[in-house]
Each structure stands twice: as structure tokens, then as C-alpha cells.
Design a protein around this motif. Structure first.
Motif, PDB file in Angstrom:
ATOM      1  N   UNK A 233     -10.848 -46.491  -5.639  1.00 36.64           N
ATOM      2  CA  UNK A 233     -11.045 -47.195  -6.902  1.00 36.64           C
ATOM      3  C   UNK A 233     -11.839 -48.490  -6.735  1.00 36.64           C
ATOM      4  N   UNK A 234     -12.473 -48.681  -5.585  1.00 34.40           N
ATOM      5  CA  UNK A 234     -13.299 -49.857  -5.372  1.00 34.40           C
ATOM      6  C   UNK A 234     -12.532 -51.152  -5.253  1.00 34.40           C
ATOM      7  N   UNK A 235     -11.301 -51.052  -4.778  1.00 40.10           N
ATOM      8  CA  UNK A 235     -10.490 -52.265  -4.687  1.00 40.10           C
ATOM      9  C   UNK A 235     -11.053 -53.240  -3.653  1.00 40.10           C
ATOM     10  N   UNK A 236     -11.892 -52.735  -2.765  1.00 41.12           N
ATOM     11  CA  UNK A 236     -12.531 -53.611  -1.779  1.00 41.12           C
ATOM     12  C   UNK A 236     -13.507 -54.590  -2.435  1.00 41.12           C
TER      13      UNK A 236
ATOM     14  N   UNK B 142      -3.962 -55.656  -0.168  1.00 45.63           N
ATOM     15  CA  UNK B 142      -3.189 -54.445   0.117  1.00 45.63           C
ATOM     16  C   UNK B 142      -2.567 -54.581   1.497  1.00 45.63           C
ATOM     17  N   UNK B 143      -1.533 -53.770   1.757  1.00 45.90           N
ATOM     18  CA  UNK B 143      -0.927 -53.805   3.084  1.00 45.90           C
ATOM     19  C   UNK B 143      -1.688 -52.884   4.029  1.00 45.90           C
ATOM     20  N   UNK B 144      -1.176 -52.722   5.247  1.00 46.01           N
ATOM     21  CA  UNK B 144      -1.919 -51.945   6.239  1.00 46.01           C
ATOM     22  C   UNK B 144      -1.960 -50.457   5.933  1.00 46.01           C
ATOM     23  N   UNK B 145      -1.170 -50.004   4.958  1.00 45.32           N
ATOM     24  CA  UNK B 145      -1.217 -48.599   4.536  1.00 45.32           C
ATOM     25  C   UNK B 145      -2.041 -48.406   3.275  1.00 45.32           C
ATOM     26  N   UNK B 146      -2.506 -49.513   2.689  1.00 43.68           N
ATOM     27  CA  UNK B 146      -3.331 -49.414   1.494  1.00 43.68           C
ATOM     28  C   UNK B 146      -2.593 -49.622   0.190  1.00 43.68           C
ATOM     29  N   UNK B 147      -1.286 -49.874   0.235  1.00 49.63           N
ATOM     30  CA  UNK B 147      -0.526 -50.122  -0.989  1.00 49.63           C
ATOM     31  C   UNK B 147      -0.790 -51.546  -1.483  1.00 49.63           C
ATOM     32  N   UNK B 148      -0.840 -51.703  -2.794  1.00 45.47           N
ATOM     33  CA  UNK B 148      -1.118 -53.009  -3.378  1.00 45.47           C
ATOM     34  C   UNK B 148       0.105 -53.915  -3.221  1.00 45.47           C
TER      35      UNK B 148
ATOM     36  N   UNK C 253       1.493 -46.828  -6.495  1.00 50.41           N
ATOM     37  CA  UNK C 253       0.437 -47.531  -5.767  1.00 50.41           C
ATOM     38  C   UNK C 253       0.948 -48.804  -5.090  1.00 50.41           C
ATOM     39  N   UNK C 254       2.142 -49.295  -5.461  1.00 46.97           N
ATOM     40  CA  UNK C 254       2.672 -50.487  -4.783  1.00 46.97           C
ATOM     41  C   UNK C 254       3.631 -50.108  -3.656  1.00 46.97           C
TER      42      UNK C 254
ATOM     43  N   UNK D 239       2.862 -59.174 -10.045  1.00 43.94           N
ATOM     44  CA  UNK D 239       1.520 -59.710 -10.078  1.00 43.94           C
ATOM     45  C   UNK D 239       0.917 -59.630  -8.679  1.00 43.94           C
ATOM     46  N   UNK D 240      -0.348 -59.284  -8.617  1.00 45.10           N
ATOM     47  CA  UNK D 240      -1.038 -59.165  -7.337  1.00 45.10           C
ATOM     48  C   UNK D 240      -1.516 -60.544  -6.871  1.00 45.10           C
TER      49      UNK D 240
END
Length: 454
Positions: free
Chosen positions: A272-275, A281-287, A306-307, A294-295
Motif C-alpha cells: 500500500x506504499x506505506x514506505x 511499522x514493526x519488524x514484521x510489517x505491522x503498523x 494490520x496492527x 493513533x500511528x
């Protein structure tokens, strides 16, 4: 195009879009697939509907124990699968039609991608929002380290739930709840099922005693290889063979007509272009989120699978309520106390609170109460030869955890859920008058046993 709120994901999060729009905020909902997310389309809804058919098949096969002469003359799997997904497809379409008719809400049924912290490109348009919710979900995890996995045809849970013709032999990589439920379903259809799990039991995240007893039940149905790590797979002339190795070096080879990869799920943040944002995100990619969900970017929230907190629809429902309130000026935090879960096999598995190993690792003092289904009037009426309720309590009577294996465990767990969430003691539950001879009497007996240990 500037809007007030953008919701990225149409699972449980679609409720946030509706709430924001109803409050007069110009809102955009982006979802590339059908509304309803994983649960409605590729998860709990279709799997439980299919499992309901498996339960009926097994009830007929079990009728002889009740001195009823019955037999399964056939199972029309193709019609079952078409009916299940046709029904759910209609529900998803109805949701989409409803969203399109809501005032202040634009439903963009297209793939989306972040351009920056507050901008998402979808359907050829860039939408910049004051506040956003990221709820992009997860997908089946396929581990590239398994030798040969890229060269064989395999199923994920998405595929297995739509399989119109069950295979004669199915090899399942994994032993968690997805593997357990789908293994149960295909076994009922007549498939020979083999499960390969690297941990020492199936359902390894459950309380250890419950997991051991579930594994014993599953071993009567399937070939279950626990303590074996899958190292490679290969396909020859339509037969898929998985090779797995135990900690002491023993190697097994298990062959089948289909291979199901059920090794967990991974977040969709890599798609989703979060980069392009400062969302961490954590080391597994979860937000990563705080207790308000809130992020790391002010005004950008995240919820659902996703979290990576609690991968259950009921957890997501709670989370989106929190986000909706905060988007509308509130200051609410998540409260996961008493969040329970269930595995819908027969017998079912359910649990709430901490497991015995978690209490031991934390050095927490506790007592254990137990009750067997077979020792209750309803257990005898249903001729249940398997079933346990296990209660873990603090010395002051606080309910720390409750774990169940047995018929309708997914319903029975809710007494314990209330106790854990609202701080009830084991005596509070044990002293509550339970209908006789309901199955709930086994819950009362387990809590009474725990109370007696104090």
C-alpha cells in the motif's frame, strides 16, 4: 482532492467511514476488493458456514452411537461452496450499494497507495485527508525459505474455502487454528488429511493442557506430525510431497493430491506504499499504534489485523469503535481485557485471559479448577467423551484465564469473558445459579473447583 476523512480498507473499518460521513465529514472509503474484508469474504464467515455442513455430516456418521440407523449417502460439495459464496457475495454487494447511497461518503472500489502521510492515490485520483484510518488487513503467509515452495501448486486458505471438489489426500503445512478448522472440514468430506506442525502440539498458542488434548483428538482423525519443521516440497505427476524434520533429525515425507499452506498471515503494508509515509511499522510489517490506535503520524489511525494485536473480527469491531469516536473528537483508548477467541472444530476450543505457561513465565501465583464435560448431565445426554473447562485464578479469587475444549466451547467461554473483563471472582461465577441440565453447568463446576482451591 481534499476530504475530511479517508478510510483505507473496507472490512470492519467501513463502519468508521459511515460514522464519519453521518457526522457531516466528507469521507472517502478505499477498498480494492468486495466490502466486508477478510472475515466476510475469505475468513470467518465462509469457513464457519462450510464447517456447519461438516458438523451435519459428522452428526449423521455419529448417529449409530444414539442407536439411530443413518448414513451419509453423498455430499454435494460443489453446491455447498457455490451457495456459501453466493450468499456472502450478495451480502458484500449489498454493503457496497448501501455505501454508495450514503451522504458525504465516496466509495472508491479500487486499489490504493499512499503518496505521502495524508494522501492516497486510488482509482486515478489522489485524495488528501485531514484524518485517515489504515485498515489494510493481512493475507496468507507463505514462507519462501521452504525449499521448492515457489515451484509447486499450493492452496492458501483463500483457495481452500472455494474448492468445489475436495481432494482425496490433503497435506497441510501448519497446525494453528486455520489448519485445524480446514483439516476438520475436509476430513468430514472424506479427505485424508495430514498436518505438519513444527511445535510439539497443534494449536500451540492455546493453554498447553488444552492443546495436548486437542492434538490427541486430531490424531484420531488425521495424520498429525507435531514437532516437525517443513524443509521442502516437491510435485511429481500431480502428487505433492512435503519433507519435514524433527529436532532430533528424524525425517518424514508426506504426500497428497493438494498442498495447503496454513502458516499464518502477514500484513498488507508492503502493498500500500506505506514506505512513502512516516507511519512506523514493526519488524514484521505491522503498523505500530498507541492505546488510542493513533500511528506515529498525528491524525492517522490504524485498526484491525494490520496492527497485529488480536487477529479477530471481534477485536477489529472494538478497535473501529475506538477510532470512530476519536475521529469525532473523543479520547477513547482500546481495552482488550476479556477478549476471547474460539476454534470451530468439533470439539471446539476457546479461551480468554492468560494461559498456565504465561502465568508461570511471569511468576504469578495461581490455582487451577477443572471440570470434565462427561461428568455433567448434559455431557452424558450428548454422550460426550471429550471436554474440559480449565479455570486459572489468583489467590484472591480473580479470574486470570479460562480455557475450554469441548462441545459449544465458543458459547460457554462467554461467562469467563465477562468475569475477566469485569473483575469477577471465581466465587461470583460459581455462586451464580445455572440452568440444569444445561452445558453451562460444566463451567459452574470448573469455577467451583477453583474456588475450593483458594
Amino acid at each position: 482532492m481534499s476530504v475530511d476523512v479517508l478510510v483505507f480498507g473496507g472490512g470492519a473499518a467501513n463502519k468508521v467511514a459511515s460514522a464519519a460521513a453521518a457526522a457531516g465529514k466528507e469521507t472517502v472509503l478505499v477498498e480494492k476488493g468486495p466490502l466486508g474484508g477478510t472475515c466476510l469474504n475469505r475468513g470467518c464467515n465462509p469457513s464457519k458456514m462450510l464447517i456447519a455442513h461438516a458438523d451435519r455430516v459428522n452428526a449423521v456418521r455419529d448417529a449409530d452411537r444414539f442407536h439411530v440407523d443413518a448414513a451419509v449417502r453423498g455430499v454435494d460439495t460443489e453446491t455447498i461452496v457455490e451457495e456459501v459464496h453466493g450468499t456472502l457475495g450478495g451480502v458484500a454487494e449489498g454493503m457496497a450499494d448501501a455505501k454508495r447511497s450514503e451522504e458525504n461518503l465516496t466509495f472508491v472500489n479500487a486499489e490504493g497507495e499512499f503518496v505521502d502521510d495524508r494522501t492516497v492515490r486510488a482509482g486515478g485520483t489522489e485524495y488528501t485527508a485531514d484524518e485517515l484510518l489504515v485498515a489494510a488487513g493481512t493475507r496468507p503467509l507463505v514462507i519462501d525459505a521452504i525449499d521448492g515452495i515457489a515451484s509447486v501448486d499450493y492452496l492458501t486458505s483463500d483457495d481452500a474455502l472455494r474448492l468445489r471438489h475436495p481432494p482425496e489426500r490433503l497435506v497441510v503445512l501448519g497446525g494453528g487454528y486455520i489448519a485445524a478448522e480446514l483439516g476438520y472440514y475436509f476430513d468430514a468430506l472424506g479427505t485424508e488429511v495430514a498436518l505438519l506442525e513444527m511445535e510439539e502440539t497443534l494449536l500451540p498458542r492455546e493453554d498447553g493442557e488444552i492443546a495436548e488434548r486437542f492434538t490427541a483428538v486430531a490424531e484420531r482423525r488425521h495424520d498429525a506430525y507435531t514437532g516437525y519443521r517443513v524443509t521442502g516440497v516437491e510435485e511429481t505427476d500431480g502428487t505433492v510431497t512435503a519433507t519435514a524434520e524433527s529436532a532430533d533429525g528424524e525425517v518424514v515425507e508426506v504426500a497428497g493430491d493438494e498442498l495447503l499452506v496454513a502458516l499464518g498471515r502477514r500484513p498488507n503494508t508492503d502493498r500500500i506504499g506505506i514506505e512513502n509515509t512516516a507511519i512506523e511499522t514493526d519488524d514484521r510489517g505491522f503498523v505500530e499504534v498507541d492505546d488510542r490506535l493513533e500511528t506515529s503520524v498525528d491524525g492517522v489511525y490504524a485498526a484491525g489485523d494490520v496492527i497485529g494485536q488480536h487477529p479477530f473480527k471481534h477485536a477489529a469491531d472494538h478497535e473501529v469503535e475506538v477510532v470512530a469516536e476519536n475521529l469525532l473528537g473523543g479520547d477513547r483508548t482500546v481495552d482488550y481485557r476479556g477478549i476471547s477467541h474460539a476454534v470451530f472444530t468439533e470439539p471446539q476450543v476457546a479461551g480468554v485471559g492468560r494461559t498456565e505457561s504465561q502465568l508461570q513465565e511471569a511468576g504469578t501465583d495461581y490455582v487451577v479448577g477443572r471440570a470434565e464435560y462427561a461428568d455433567t448431565a448434559m455431557g452424558r445426554a450428548l454422550k460426550l467423551d471429550e471436554g474440559l473447562v480449565k479455570v486459572l485464578a489468583a489467590p484472591d479469587g480473580e479470574v486470570l484465564g479460562t480455557h475450554l475444549l469441548g462441545h459449544e466451547a465458543s458459547m460457554l467461554v462467554h461467562e469467563a469473558t465477562l468475569a475477566v473483563r469485569h473483575g469477577l471472582s471465581v466465587a461470583d461465577v460459581a455462586d451464580t445459579i445455572h440452568v440444569h441440565p444445561s452445558m453451562n453447568k460444566v463451567v459452574a463446576a470448573a469455577f467451583a473447583d477453583a474456588a475450593a482451591e483458594l
